[in-house]
Design a protein around this motif. Structure first.
Motif, short mmCIF file in Angstrom:
data_model
loop_
_atom_site.label_atom_id
_atom_site.label_comp_id
_atom_site.label_asym_id
_atom_site.label_seq_id
_atom_site.Cartn_x
_atom_site.Cartn_y
_atom_site.Cartn_z
N ALA A 20 6.56 -5.89 7.11
CA ALA A 20 5.91 -4.72 7.68
C ALA A 20 6.46 -3.43 7.06
O ALA A 20 5.70 -2.49 6.79
N TYR B 93 2.93 -3.42 13.20
CA TYR B 93 2.74 -4.85 13.02
C TYR B 93 1.30 -5.25 13.27
O TYR B 93 0.65 -4.71 14.15
N GLU C 251 1.60 -10.77 13.61
CA GLU C 251 3.05 -10.59 13.44
C GLU C 251 3.73 -10.40 14.79
O GLU C 251 4.82 -10.93 15.02
N GLU C 252 3.09 -9.64 15.68
CA GLU C 252 3.66 -9.44 17.02
C GLU C 252 3.74 -10.78 17.75
O GLU C 252 4.75 -11.08 18.39
#
Length: 147
Positions: A58, A98, A102-103
């Motif tokens: 990120a 993000y 990704e989170e």
């Protein structure tokens, strides 16, 4: 062991960035990762390295976009004889640190780390000694039942 992401690691991806800017971006990325997945800074081992990879990715994406997170505009004009073609692009480079995937990955890493071994005792605890002359559940002594 804490998250260990350095400016040098970000530059290894071919991003030209100063140490000061990279450290600020890394600090922001870690803070936002902790907000998205509380406990991510306390991971260890393989889960820690996976979290670092997500956060580093990120940061690299943010740095490659110019680091400003603002609007980028590009314009171009091509002329060929009597014809003119104009192109214009305008887009926002960063809405969130993000991606949703990704989170979710960070949250899964933290959730997987919270699983612990536990035991549940399914045997009942006797509150008094059975009288020995009854069938369990049928004796009516002082407490009402034997078991």
């Amino acid at each position: 062991m804490a998250l260990d992401i350095t400016a040098g690691q970000v530059r290894e991806y071919g991003v030209e960035i100063t140490d000061a800017a990279a450290e600020l971006m890394i600090g922001d990325a870690i803070a936002l990762a902790e907000a998205a997945a509380p406990g991510v800074t306390e991971l260890t081992g393989q889960k820690l390295r996976a979290a670092e990879a997500i956060i580093r990715g990120a940061v690299v994406r943010w740095a490659e976009s110019g680091g400003n997170g603002g609007v980028t505009q590009e314009q171009g004009t091509d002329v060929l004889g009597p014809f003119t073609h104009t192109t214009s692009q305008s887009y926002s480079t960063r809405k969130s640190m993000y991606f949703p995937s990704e989170e979710r990955a960070l949250q899964k890493l933290v959730a997987a780390d919270e699983h612990r071994v536990f035991a549940v005792d399914l045997a009942p605890t006797l509150t008094h000694r059975p009288c020995g002359t009854c069938v369990p559940g049928t004796c009516l002594n002082r407490e009402g039942v034997c078991w």
